[in-house]
Design an enzyme around this catalytic site. Structure first.
Site, PDB file in Angstrom:
ATOM      1  N   LYS A 136       0.861  -1.183   0.000  1.00 49.25           N
ATOM      2  CA  LYS A 136       0.000   0.000   0.000  1.00 49.25           C
ATOM      3  C   LYS A 136       0.896   1.231   0.000  1.00 49.25           C
ATOM      4  O   LYS A 136       1.676   1.446   0.928  1.00 49.25           O
ATOM      5  CB  LYS A 136      -0.920   0.017   1.214  1.00 49.25           C
ATOM      6  CG  LYS A 136      -1.861   1.217   1.232  1.00 49.25           C
ATOM      7  CD  LYS A 136      -2.763   1.181   2.450  1.00 49.25           C
ATOM      8  CE  LYS A 136      -3.688   2.371   2.482  1.00 49.25           C
ATOM      9  NZ  LYS A 136      -4.575   2.344   3.672  1.00 49.25           N
ATOM     10  N   LYS A 188      -2.158  -1.508  -3.753  1.00 55.37           N
ATOM     11  CA  LYS A 188      -2.993  -0.308  -3.746  1.00 55.37           C
ATOM     12  C   LYS A 188      -2.102   0.908  -3.904  1.00 55.37           C
ATOM     13  O   LYS A 188      -1.111   1.018  -3.167  1.00 55.37           O
ATOM     14  CB  LYS A 188      -3.783  -0.235  -2.437  1.00 55.37           C
ATOM     15  CG  LYS A 188      -4.725   0.958  -2.332  1.00 55.37           C
ATOM     16  CD  LYS A 188      -5.440   0.963  -0.986  1.00 55.37           C
ATOM     17  CE  LYS A 188      -6.365   2.178  -0.896  1.00 55.37           C
ATOM     18  NZ  LYS A 188      -7.061   2.240   0.410  1.00 55.37           N
TER      19      LYS A 188
END
Length: 338
Positions: free
Chosen positions: A204, A259
């Site tokens: 992320k 992400k």
């Protein structure tokens, strides 16, 4: 792959297989289906409430009773799961984020309501503290504002156990604290919750594409310009993503997440090629907002560009895609099959 020049060009004519629709379909390498999609939703307290999110056209924060309609749409369209993100009132936010593991908190009540009505629909919950902290960070902070790792992990364990008690199928730690996957797995197993799966946000990034999401959950004002660069990954790094992913696998992650999506498809490809585990990607709020804005201005064909962007994620190696377009995309794909 290597190619040897035969000197007989154009004996091979790739365009022959592009001539007709039927041949294009026969040789298509990747296909997008509703089975590939996860629908992220924003839930708020109360009844008969629906608040449009200005920076996410077409998306609204909804009370549980209204959210059940979205769950029904997921089930009818073949979207396998939805991911819950809570909108917590300011008076319930605190420095210690204690509301995150309240057994009658918003998320546990939502999980129970969805599983009671739609037991076969997968429910994924976010394991992170930012919706619950008064400062908007994903963890507990010290006097200087630095996010504390081990103290945060202890809080995340309590949060995950509360969600598991409510009947969640998958917990998804998105906080990027070191060691949190192992701590969650150990605690869930010790509590007799070995069936609860972990979808780890393994890579992320500290991305600039999260703005509309923070508007939706109300953490933008709490964060007040603060940074998450001390725990989310540097967008410049690629090898580091493999180390993060390796550690999450070693600690017991069942599925992996990259992400954001489109700007990080090289990471999706590296993670999938290296580890071969089920890999998800998140088409984040900023990506959604850009496509919506361009389409609203007539600059893009929304349907064509959305499906192309989702297909690119499949091509990069994603097995599952979190997307605010999930319901629309599922409808479009259903129409294509007719």
């Amino acid at each position: 792959m290597t190619f040897a020049f035969t000197g007989r060009f154009p004996t091979r004519r790739p365009r022959r297989l592009r001539r007709d629709d039927f041949t294009r379909r026969l040789v298509r390498e990747h296909r997008l289906a509703a089975d590939d999609l996860i629908y992220p939703v924003f839930v708020l307290d109360g009844t008969r409430r629906e608040e449009p999110v200005a920076s996410l056209p077409g998306i609204a924060r909804k009370s549980i009773d209204r959210l059940l309609h979205d769950a029904e749409l997921c089930a009818s369209l073949g979207v396998p799961a939805l991911a819950l993100f809570p909108v917590v009132p300011r008076d319930l936010k605190s420095d210690d984020a204690a509301q995150a593991w309240h057994p009658e908190g918003l998320v546990p009540r939502t999980v129970r309501a969805i599983k009671e009505r739609f037991p076969a629909l997968g429910v994924i919950t976010d394991i992170a503290l930012d919706p619950y902290t008064s400062h908007g960070q994903d963890g507990l902070v010290d006097g200087t504002g630095y996010v504390l790792n081990d103290e945060t992990v202890a809080a995340l364990v309590k949060q995950a156990l509360a969600h598991a008690e409510a009947g969640v199928d998958i917990v998804a730690p998105s906080d990027m604290m070191d060691g949190r996957v192992g701590a969650l797995r150990e605690a869930l197993d010790a509590d007799g919750r070995a069936h609860v799966r972990i979808l780890a946000y393994s890579a992320k990034y500290a991305s600039s594409f999260y703005g509309p999401f923070r508007d939706a959950v109300g953490s933008a004002s709490s964060l007040a310009g603060g940074s998450k660069h001390t725990y989310q990954m540097d967008p410049a790094n690629s090898d580091e993503a493999l180390w993060e992913t390796f550690m999450d696998i070693d600690e017991g992650a069942d599925m992996l997440m990259v992400k954001p999506g489109l700007p990080y498809l090289d990471i999706v490809r590296r993670v999938k090629d290296t580890f071969g585990l089920p890999t998800a990607v998140y088409q984040v709020s900023g990506e959604y907002a850009m496509l919506k804005a361009a389409s609203a201005n007539g600059w893009l064909d929304e349907r064509a560009c959305v499906l192309e962007s989702l297909l690119s994620m499949k091509r990069a190696g994603a097995d599952a895609i979190l997307s605010y377009f999930a319901l629309e995309a599922a409808k479009w794909l259903q129409q294509e099959r007719r």
